[in-house]
Scaffold this active site. Structure first.
Site, mmCIF file in Angstrom:
data_model
loop_
_atom_site.group_PDB
_atom_site.id
_atom_site.type_symbol
_atom_site.label_atom_id
_atom_site.label_comp_id
_atom_site.label_asym_id
_atom_site.label_seq_id
_atom_site.Cartn_x
_atom_site.Cartn_y
_atom_site.Cartn_z
ATOM 1 N N HIS A 14 0.852 -1.089 -0.007
ATOM 2 C CA HIS A 14 -0.054 0.019 0.187
ATOM 3 C C HIS A 14 0.859 1.218 -0.141
ATOM 4 O O HIS A 14 1.433 1.573 1.036
ATOM 5 C CB HIS A 14 -0.962 -0.226 1.258
ATOM 6 N N HIS A 16 1.137 4.888 -2.478
ATOM 7 C CA HIS A 16 1.440 5.682 -2.912
ATOM 8 C C HIS A 16 3.066 6.463 -4.107
ATOM 9 O O HIS A 16 3.141 7.175 -3.087
ATOM 10 C CB HIS A 16 0.537 6.628 -2.778
ATOM 11 N N HIS A 194 -9.422 1.294 -1.219
ATOM 12 C CA HIS A 194 -9.575 1.575 0.019
ATOM 13 C C HIS A 194 -11.224 1.839 0.703
ATOM 14 O O HIS A 194 -11.304 1.759 -0.271
ATOM 15 C CB HIS A 194 -8.760 3.785 0.232
ATOM 16 N N GLU A 197 -10.701 3.547 6.253
ATOM 17 C CA GLU A 197 -9.880 4.467 6.519
ATOM 18 C C GLU A 197 -10.727 5.728 7.969
ATOM 19 O O GLU A 197 -10.711 5.218 9.060
ATOM 20 C CB GLU A 197 -9.065 5.021 5.494
ATOM 21 N N ASP A 275 1.970 3.441 3.007
ATOM 22 C CA ASP A 275 0.968 4.953 2.205
ATOM 23 C C ASP A 275 1.603 5.617 1.625
ATOM 24 O O ASP A 275 1.776 5.881 0.560
ATOM 25 C CB ASP A 275 0.236 4.931 3.284
ATOM 26 N N ASP A 276 1.836 7.069 2.209
ATOM 27 C CA ASP A 276 2.524 8.272 1.550
ATOM 28 C C ASP A 276 3.793 8.670 2.412
ATOM 29 O O ASP A 276 3.779 9.475 3.455
ATOM 30 C CB ASP A 276 1.164 9.652 1.939
HETATM 31 N N1 HPA Z 1 -6.153 7.459 2.091
HETATM 32 C C1 HPA Z 1 -6.614 8.277 0.482
HETATM 33 N N2 HPA Z 1 -6.518 8.444 -0.593
HETATM 34 C C2 HPA Z 1 -5.089 8.682 -0.709
HETATM 35 C C3 HPA Z 1 -4.228 8.235 0.572
HETATM 36 C C4 HPA Z 1 -4.875 7.900 1.879
HETATM 37 O O1 HPA Z 1 -4.332 7.570 2.956
HETATM 38 N N3 HPA Z 1 -3.553 8.887 -0.259
HETATM 39 C C5 HPA Z 1 -3.035 8.955 -1.590
HETATM 40 N N4 HPA Z 1 -4.525 8.612 -1.702
HETATM 41 ZN ZN ZN Z 2 -3.655 5.029 0.950
#
Ligand code: HPA
Ligand code: ZN
Length: 330
Positions: A14, A16, A194, A197, A275-276
């Site tokens: 996961h 991006h 997703h 979250e 994630d990021d």
């Molecule tokens: N959640 C949803 N969309 C996203 C995320 C995230 O953590 N990171 C990049 N796009």
């Molecule tokens: Zn994500």
């Protein structure tokens, strides 16, 4: 233990790629492309990374990626990520990208596809890291646009391991994308999304039932719904949990309050991801190290989490066996 966690063989599922854009690289690409950023310096930009929720992060995330203009920019972005991932002993990465966030800026689909494809090939030959590509749809945009992107991506179907669904979750339930995901399924493209979250547990059920996904990204809100937890356990649906992301976006006040221990206790198929990483306190090693500090897990649990990631990766049987062998030998 920190060194052991950094060296632990891992798969990242996961991630991006646009969320790996570090402030310094953002400034470098802005300069190259003649773009003026509304910040004095990379350090000033870094201090702006203080988020109240998913929406406030997404605003900066979409603003940041404006500097990605040419193939070269996407290529260097991905290579920088792969190099950092290799340093964390990530053996394999399923990287996702947001084509719509680039199309709306006039960047043709071919640009990210060709650049990321080249970076994936070069990273594998230079460092041995394997990878797969997930094309994510933005759930806060119209489903018709996602359908159009799916059709236009046809020349690259052999490069896509899966389609995904990201961006602002609440108010954009999975059912909105039923037709798009049906179309992906007809084209034999695997699906992830997703869910849970910031959105409710019902979105996780929707992603499973309506979108027929093989993995859930995040999924942490499942814990509100005992029946759903039991189903996720029974079906062993992989949940790509991102501990530091959940802290940075205020899903939980402190990592110690995270439902991860309860999820493991419930027998869920959890793996850890970043994630990021440019926005949420770093990559895979930092996520593993933070979990050790918060939960004091032993090496057996971390090996289990790493093994879960390897199991659920979009990798060939051969590659998966190789990665399991490396993990077992560690
Ligand atoms: N959640 C949803 N969309 C996203 C995320 C995230 O953590 N990171 C990049 N796009
Ligand atoms: Zn994500």
């Amino acid at each position: 233990m920190q060194d052991w966690l950094k060296g632990l063989p891992k798969a990242e599922l996961h991630l991006h790629i646009e969320g790996t854009l570090e402030p310094e690289q953002q400034f470098e690409l802005a300069r190259r492309n003649g773009i003026t950023l509304p910040y004095e310096s990379a350090a000033a930009l870094r201090t702006a990374y203080d988020f109240a929720d998913l929406a406030s992060f997404l605003a900066l995330y979409y603003q940041g990626m404006n500097v990605l203009q040419q193939e070269r920019d996407f290529y260097e972005l991905a290579m920088a990520y792969f190099e950092r991932a290799v340093a964390d002993n990530v053996l394999h990465a399923d990287i996702s990208f947001d084509p719509q966030a680039h199309l709306v800026r006039g960047i043709d689909l071919a640009v990210p596809f060709e650049a990321l494809g080249q970076a994936m090939a070069d990273a594998e030959s230079q460092w041995g890291i394997s990878s797969a590509l997930i094309m994510s749809f933005m759930r806060d945009r119209e489903a018709e646009e996602a359908m159009d992107v799916l059709r236009r991506a046809e020349p690259w179907y052999d490069r896509i391991a899966a389609v995904g669904l990201d961006s602002a979750e609440v108010g954009n339930p999975p059912e909105k994308f039923a037709a798009v995901f049906d179309a992906a399924k007809e084209r034999r493209i695997p699906r992830v999304a997703h869910a849970g979250e910031e959105g409710p547990a019902s979105y996780i059920r929707g992603a499973l039932d309506t979108l027929d996904v093989c993995r859930i990204d995040h999924g942490v809100r499942c814990i509100d719904d005992a029946e759903l937890v039991e189903r996720l356990r029974r079906e062993q649906i992989p949940l790509t949990v991102c501990p530091l992301s959940n802290v940075y976006l205020k899903g939980v006040a402190r990592l110690e309050d995270h439902s991860l221990p309860a999820m493991l206790e419930a027998g869920l198929n959890v793996n850890l991801n970043s994630d990021d990483p440019a926005y949420f306190g770093g990559g895979m090693a930092n996520n593993f190290i933070a979990c050790h500090a918060a939960f004091d897990w032993d090496t057996t649990i971390f090996k289990q989490l790493a093994g879960n990631g390897i199991n659920a990766a979009f990798a060939s049987d051969n590659r998966r066996a190789q990665m399991h062998a490396e993990l077992e030998a560690y």
